[in-house]
Enzyme design. Sequence first.
Site, short mmCIF file in Angstrom:
data_model
loop_
_atom_site.label_atom_id
_atom_site.label_comp_id
_atom_site.label_asym_id
_atom_site.label_seq_id
_atom_site.Cartn_x
_atom_site.Cartn_y
_atom_site.Cartn_z
N ASP A 242 47.69 46.09 44.00
CA ASP A 242 47.14 45.44 42.81
C ASP A 242 46.87 46.49 41.75
OD1 ASP A 242 47.21 43.23 44.33
OD2 ASP A 242 45.04 43.00 44.56
N LYS A 264 47.61 42.11 39.50
CA LYS A 264 46.63 41.02 39.54
C LYS A 264 45.28 41.62 39.25
CE LYS A 264 47.18 38.84 43.48
NZ LYS A 264 46.93 37.77 44.44
N MET A 377 34.36 39.46 39.08
CA MET A 377 35.20 38.86 38.03
C MET A 377 34.34 38.07 37.06
SD MET A 377 38.39 37.61 40.38
CE MET A 377 37.42 37.02 41.74
N1 SAH Z 1 38.67 42.67 46.91
C1 SAH Z 1 37.86 43.26 45.87
C2 SAH Z 1 37.54 42.26 44.78
C3 SAH Z 1 38.75 41.83 44.02
S1 SAH Z 1 38.36 40.78 42.66
C4 SAH Z 1 36.59 43.84 46.49
O1 SAH Z 1 36.31 43.60 47.67
O2 SAH Z 1 35.87 44.57 45.80
C5 SAH Z 1 38.21 41.95 41.35
C6 SAH Z 1 36.76 42.18 40.98
O3 SAH Z 1 36.17 43.10 41.86
C7 SAH Z 1 36.57 42.80 39.62
O4 SAH Z 1 36.63 41.84 38.59
C8 SAH Z 1 35.18 43.37 39.74
O5 SAH Z 1 34.21 42.37 39.61
C9 SAH Z 1 35.16 43.80 41.19
N2 SAH Z 1 35.46 45.25 41.31
C10 SAH Z 1 36.52 45.82 41.90
N3 SAH Z 1 36.44 47.15 41.87
C11 SAH Z 1 35.28 47.45 41.26
C12 SAH Z 1 34.61 48.66 40.92
N4 SAH Z 1 35.12 49.85 41.22
N5 SAH Z 1 33.42 48.57 40.28
C13 SAH Z 1 32.89 47.39 39.98
N6 SAH Z 1 33.47 46.22 40.27
C14 SAH Z 1 34.65 46.24 40.90
#
Ligand code: SAH
Length: 457
Positions: A242, A264, A377
Amino acid sequence: MAVENRKIVLSGGRETALAKLRLLLKTEARIEVYASHPCAEIELWAARGIIQLKRRRLGRGDLCEAVLAYAACENEAANRQVAAMARMEGVPVNIVDTLEGSSFITPAIVDRDPVTVAIGTEGAAPVLARMIKAELEARLPSALGILANIGKSFRKAAEILPAGRGRRDFWSHYYMRHGPRALDSGGAKAVREALPGLVEKHLVRTEREGHVTFVGAGPGDPELLTLKARKTLSDADVVIHDRLVSPEILELARREATIIEVGKTGYGPSCPQAKINSLLVGHAGRGDQIVRLKSGDACVFGRLDEEMAALDRAGVEYGVIPGITAASAGAAAIGRSLTKRGRNSSINLLAGHDMAGFAEHDWVSLARPGGIAAIYMSIKSARFIQGRLLMHGAARNTPVTIVENASRTSQRVLAGTLATMATDIAEAEISGPAIIFYGLAASDRQAEFHPEKKEPA
Ligand code: SAH
């Protein structure tokens, strides 16, 4: 540079010169040393005929036909003079430990001939280079060179194995397990004797079946990958990731691996799910070992089930390696635990929006005092979330903490309240992934968890 039988000139006769000479003596070059007062060791090398010693300063004409020149005097002015002479003659010159005026640099090396690791910092941090060198010296077995030399003589014979994975598996088996073991038990002879059998074993191995590993890449800091994730990543033929997966993590894939981004990000243009599914199934059909890299944990808002269902339908084997989800990384960043005895015994992981747009949730229970949620998100839907919570009676001064780029060097923490959250977000111009903690204030000690505040290397 091929320096066999070529002339390398070094000016200087004391400590600095000695250190450089030790390095140069590992080459097959003809070494000429210019020193009015050479130290004893240099005299000794000259007497043994290992170097040619001229007991005078470097002069015009001495650089004729030299391929490299080293200015290794203890005195700066003398070095500058040597460098100027070399430049006039068109000979690349290195002023030892000085970037300015040098036309090339010699890195620190870890020598396991024929395996050489070069460490350079472009003059920025010689101490760091030495630290890395010390670490590698300790980590790489001293016998690595022996194994590599035996391996080299066996390369032709190993070509009987199918190119690509077949050969790679054989060599990694040799270097990581079989080779060191044989060397320990019976020396170089045992290694040579073991090789044909090892090839035989790999020849009769049936082709590997395609396989997909869903890997949680964590929040961005490569050091937050699990050991399993790292190992699987460095072994993959194909990496499908992704957009949120950080470049430093992709660096850990093999150089020959096919890397495919399927964008994505949550919003914006995205690769249709059907396309991703067919990429997975297609590569698996070719026998590839595939890593499907998802940010954070693959099981949290990762649309994992759709991809697993596609693999089930196609009869492709798969596994899942968990990762650190954004809520965990964000909690570490603000110095708070996600649950606390007497404060909250549950936490909601919410998505700010779903496929249909802004997502609805059980706002009534969230709005009650003590409601806590980590909202993924959520930046684009912040105003909507704020409106819903206030409408259902949440207190305006409920703490809201936003963590952008958790665990990355660009990490930022915004502290505010439910009343200010939408404006806080708009003003902060958030561009990286961010998570909203509703009902959780940042700890005063959060600075300690901030990656930028780490001790400088
Ligand atoms: N599978 C991922 C989430 C995917 S959805 C997980 O477990 O973290 C994508 C969302 O994850 C983003 O919109 C944000 O809200 C969050 N996210 C992912 N990486 C991040 C980071 N380094 N810092 C803060 N939020 C993060």
